[in-house]
Write a protein that holds these residues in place. Structure first.
Motif, PDB file in Angstrom:
ATOM      1  N   ASP A  51      -4.017  -1.647   4.527  1.00 55.54           N
ATOM      2  CA  ASP A  51      -4.551  -0.702   3.852  1.00 55.54           C
ATOM      3  C   ASP A  51      -3.675   0.143   3.172  1.00 55.54           C
ATOM      4  OD1 ASP A  51      -7.080  -1.371   5.133  1.00 55.54           O
ATOM      5  OD2 ASP A  51      -6.898   0.094   7.127  1.00 55.54           O
ATOM      6  N   SER A  52      -2.367   0.244   3.509  1.00 59.10           N
ATOM      7  CA  SER A  52      -1.482   0.890   2.873  1.00 59.10           C
ATOM      8  C   SER A  52      -0.849   0.381   1.470  1.00 59.10           C
ATOM      9  CB  SER A  52      -0.059   1.240   3.735  1.00 59.10           C
ATOM     10  OG  SER A  52      -0.284   2.068   4.946  1.00 59.10           O
ATOM     11  N   LEU A  53      -0.870  -0.985   1.528  1.00 58.78           N
ATOM     12  CA  LEU A  53      -0.485  -1.677   0.370  1.00 58.78           C
ATOM     13  C   LEU A  53      -1.821  -1.739  -0.730  1.00 58.78           C
ATOM     14  CD1 LEU A  53       1.225  -4.782   1.684  1.00 58.78           C
ATOM     15  CD2 LEU A  53       2.274  -2.851   0.346  1.00 58.78           C
ATOM     16  N   LEU A  54      -2.812  -1.604  -0.168  1.00 59.02           N
ATOM     17  CA  LEU A  54      -4.304  -2.189  -0.975  1.00 59.02           C
ATOM     18  C   LEU A  54      -5.155  -1.017  -1.140  1.00 59.02           C
ATOM     19  CD1 LEU A  54      -4.035  -5.771  -0.651  1.00 59.02           C
ATOM     20  CD2 LEU A  54      -3.010  -4.659  -2.478  1.00 59.02           C
ATOM     21  N   ASP A  55      -4.811   0.259  -0.893  1.00 53.62           N
ATOM     22  CA  ASP A  55      -5.794   1.215  -0.682  1.00 53.62           C
ATOM     23  C   ASP A  55      -6.157   1.584  -2.070  1.00 53.62           C
ATOM     24  OD1 ASP A  55      -3.439   2.784  -1.918  1.00 53.62           O
ATOM     25  OD2 ASP A  55      -3.365   4.143  -0.253  1.00 53.62           O
ATOM     26  N   ASP A  56      -7.036   2.693  -2.218  1.00 54.73           N
ATOM     27  CA  ASP A  56      -7.561   3.009  -3.400  1.00 54.73           C
ATOM     28  C   ASP A  56      -6.377   3.535  -4.391  1.00 54.73           C
ATOM     29  OD1 ASP A  56     -10.167   2.938  -2.619  1.00 54.73           O
ATOM     30  OD2 ASP A  56     -10.295   5.137  -2.046  1.00 54.73           O
TER      31      ASP A  56
END
Length: 108
Positions: free
Chosen positions: A64-69
């Motif tokens: 989630d941290s790498l590929l968040d909004d």
């Protein structure tokens, strides 16, 4: 659910993330949709039709941290690939993921 099956071969499944959907949740939803297994075990089924924990394959918080909004908005161009529940999962920074069943080579 924002799954798209058009314009693909039989081995690919593409899932479009909604604007506020974390990539880890999208993986669970997409794999559940394709496999027919539940994200959360239903009472009384003994967990036989439930997906295994995602953290057995990848750290959900790191994903989630790498590929968040923010990565989608800043133009970060990348992806993360891993195997989960028999699928090769690739989560792309542009707000979609793909699932592919691994092609098994037969011993000759």
């Amino acid at each position: 659910m924002n799954s798209e099956r058009d314009q693909r071969d039989d081995a690919d499944f593409r899932y479009e993330l909604s604007d506020d959907e974390p990539p880890s949740e999208a993986v669970l939803t997409a794999v559940s949709t394709l496999s027919g297994d539940d994200v959360i075990p239903e009472p009384g089924d003994g967990g036989t039709r439930a997906l295994p924990p995602l953290y057995d394959a990848v750290d959900p918080d790191a994903l989630d941290s790498l590929l968040d909004d923010g990565s989608r908005l800043t133009g970060f161009d990348g992806h993360v690939s891993f195997t989960y529940h028999g699928y090769e999962v690739t989560v792309h920074s542009h707000g979609y993921l793909t699932l592919r069943r691994p092609v098994l080579e037969l011993a000759q």
